[in-house]
Enzyme design. Structure first.
Site, PDB file in Angstrom:
ATOM      1  N   ASP A  73       0.807  57.406   0.449  1.00 41.58           N
ATOM      2  CA  ASP A  73       1.429  56.519  -0.534  1.00 41.58           C
ATOM      3  C   ASP A  73       0.383  55.601  -1.160  1.00 41.58           C
ATOM      4  O   ASP A  73      -0.535  55.121  -0.486  1.00 41.58           O
ATOM      5  CB  ASP A  73       2.504  55.688   0.168  1.00 41.58           C
ATOM      6  CG  ASP A  73       3.246  54.774  -0.775  1.00 41.58           C
ATOM      7  OD1 ASP A  73       3.936  55.290  -1.670  1.00 41.58           O
ATOM      8  OD2 ASP A  73       3.125  53.539  -0.625  1.00 41.58           O
ATOM      9  N   GLU A 115      -0.686  60.188  -3.607  1.00 42.98           N
ATOM     10  CA  GLU A 115       0.016  59.677  -4.774  1.00 42.98           C
ATOM     11  C   GLU A 115      -0.979  58.866  -5.596  1.00 42.98           C
ATOM     12  O   GLU A 115      -1.347  57.753  -5.220  1.00 42.98           O
ATOM     13  CB  GLU A 115       1.196  58.793  -4.356  1.00 42.98           C
ATOM     14  CG  GLU A 115       1.944  58.226  -5.551  1.00 42.98           C
ATOM     15  CD  GLU A 115       2.748  56.969  -5.242  1.00 42.98           C
ATOM     16  OE1 GLU A 115       3.715  56.693  -5.962  1.00 42.98           O
ATOM     17  OE2 GLU A 115       2.385  56.259  -4.276  1.00 42.98           O
TER      18      GLU A 115
END
Length: 509
Positions: A220, A257
């Site tokens: 993330d 990401e």
């Protein structure tokens, strides 16, 4: 090109597909928000037991890996603010439930990657709770602090696509003159990766889960380990992290990401090997919205060339939407024909496709986030497997046919997904072939070659609402054998094709 009969393909044992070029991590991965997926104990919350009970559905769909959104304890429903990196959220079950799920997934040939959130912790994490007692805390330097007169402005004037937070510096009342940095929100303080102890902690956390048997991590906010003007330090951190993880699992899969255009995102590949292709996800949906396909394949080829210049063995994580974006069906105006074509594009273009849960049954969803993460619909009500949040706005029974209904309908969106995933798995050109755009075609078409020693394929998609006929260029000579067409009205001859609206034709040489 040898292609299995579709009925035989979908009935084939799972293990038979493992040696093929479409094996993971190049095969299809399925993204799951456990809280909304399947309720295994009847408390209205999706959990690991429910997920384990639905593994046969996922294996039958044809995916080869599962990406679980955060499963760790957290004060928030989304769980992107972690309070304990080595535990399972009690709403989802126990560590024993996770281990049972992992074993059951492995039995079905399914890999598992976990969402790992290391840009920040929850403000309720014990590290931060200790840090807020002051500079004498052993955990104070785990976070990014400045005194008030060093901060300047507490806010920024611009945000990025991954946050709408303008206030980046936050007061810790117990300290007074110190402010901590938080890119996303004050409840998610950023970790200080200049501190070698923090890096060691994160390495240990990664090793903990790899030793449990997970196959990798979705990372993330991978762009935000350090501030944007320190991108080189962020890249170096991921290289270090990858090297440490490979000591435990040499085949560990890391996908980051990095929510920017590909020309900027590519610089992160040396550490991550794989990044999500946000640029192409937007471009695919834009082509379907405008009905203009010309240039889409060339754009994808250009991005892949840029990626390859940085890392020759990169893995292009392609997708249509995810848990932070409006759902595909809603973006496309609830038009199932366009949603089918979006899937056809995803599974025939090069890349390692990711599916957001429920995409295959046409779930709807528009932000705020709670309403793009609504419960999976398994059967008509009463549905004992369905999670029961306080409110559902978009994916309701009168709008979305549940799995049990669609699985019996040969023409359903679900079976379209199964067909395309199966076709991709069985066809080496689609799963592992080189990519060559064919842009001298009609502007409403997306056309390209997939080339492989076992045989080449010519893929043509009509992204418009109009039937489109066009002559084939000389470079397409010899592609006369129909491998697959999405519509019986598709027509082709050695030198001309006709495609109805939102249809696909795949020809072999």
């Amino acid at each position: 090109m040898k292609v299995l009969a579709l009925s035989a393909l979908l009935a084939a044992p799972l293990a038979a597909a493992e040696p093929r070029p479409s094996s993971w991590p190049h095969a299809v991965t399925y993204q799951i928000f456990v809280r909304s997926f399947a309720d295994g104990n009847g408390d209205g919350i999706g959990d690991l037991r429910g997920l384990t009970a639905k593994l046969d559905y996922l294996a039958d769909l044809g995916v080869r890996a599962l990406w679980l959104l955060p499963v760790h304890p957290s004060p928030s429903y989304h769980q992107y603010d972690v309070t304990n990196y080595r535990a399972i959220h009690p709403d989802y079950g126990t560590m024993e439930d996770f281990e049972a799920f992992l074993a059951a997934a492995k039995e079905r040939g399914l890999r598992v990657i976990l969402d790992l959130v290391v840009n920040h912790t929850a403000s309720a994490h014990p590290w931060f709770q200790s840090a807020t007692s002051g500079p004498d805390s052993e955990f104070f330097d785990y976070y990014v602090w400045k005194k008030r007169d060093e901060v300047g402005s507490l806010t920024v004037t611009r945000t990025g696509p991954d946050t709408d937070n303008l206030r980046r510096w936050n007061e810790a009342p117990a300290i007074g003159d110190h402010y901590y940095y938080a890119y996303f929100t004050g409840g998610m303080p950023d970790l200080n990766f200049d501190n070698p102890e923090v890096r060691r902690e994160i390495h240990d956390i990664g090793r903990f889960w790899l030793e449990k048997g997970v196959d990798g991590f979705r990372l993330d906010a991978a762009k935000h380990i350090f501030p944007d003007d320190r991108a080189a330090d962020t890249i170096a951190f991921w290289q270090e992290f990858r090297a440490e993880m490979e000591k435990t699992n040499p085949d560990v899969f890391l996908v980051g990401e990095v929510w920017v255009d590909g020309s900027e995102a590519r610089q992160y590949l040396p550490g991550l090997r794989s990044i999500f292709n946000f640029e192409m996800a937007g471009a695919i949906l834009e082509a379907l919205e405008t009905g203009r396909g010309k240039g889409l394949a060339a754009r994808h080829a250009g991005l892949r060339k840029q990626y390859g210049e940085v890392l020759p063995d990169f893995i292009d994580a392609t997708f249509l939407s995810n848990h932070d974006q409006n759902r595909v069906m809603s973006v496309l105006g609830d038009d199932e024909d366009r949603a089918r074509l979006a899937a056809s594009l995803l599974f025939t273009l090069p890349g390692s496709p990711f599916i957001y849960y429920g995409e295959e049954i046409g779930m709807r969803g528009v932000k705020p986030d709670f309403f793009i993460r609504e419960p999976m619909l398994w059967q008509s009500q009463p549905d004992p497997w369905r999670a029961k949040p306080r409110k559902v706005r978009h994916s309701k029974d009168h709008k979305v046919k549940p799995v049990a209904v669609q699985v019996r309908d040969e023409k359903s969106l679900l079976n379209h997904y199964k067909t395309l995933i199966g076709l991709r798995t069985a066809t080496e050109a689609l799963s592992a072939g080189d990519f060559e755009p064919l842009d001298d075609m009609h502007e409403r078409l997306v056309a390209f070659f997939r080339r492989h020693p076992s045989g080449d394929a010519l893929v043509i998609h009509n992204v418009s609402r109009r039937t489109t006929s066009t002559d084939l260029p000389a470079t397409a000579a010899g592609f006369t054998r129909k491998i697959w067409a999405s519509d019986p009205a598709v027509r082709h001859s050695p030198d001309r094709v006709t495609l109805p609206p939102h249809s696909t034709l795949i020809l072999g040489d």
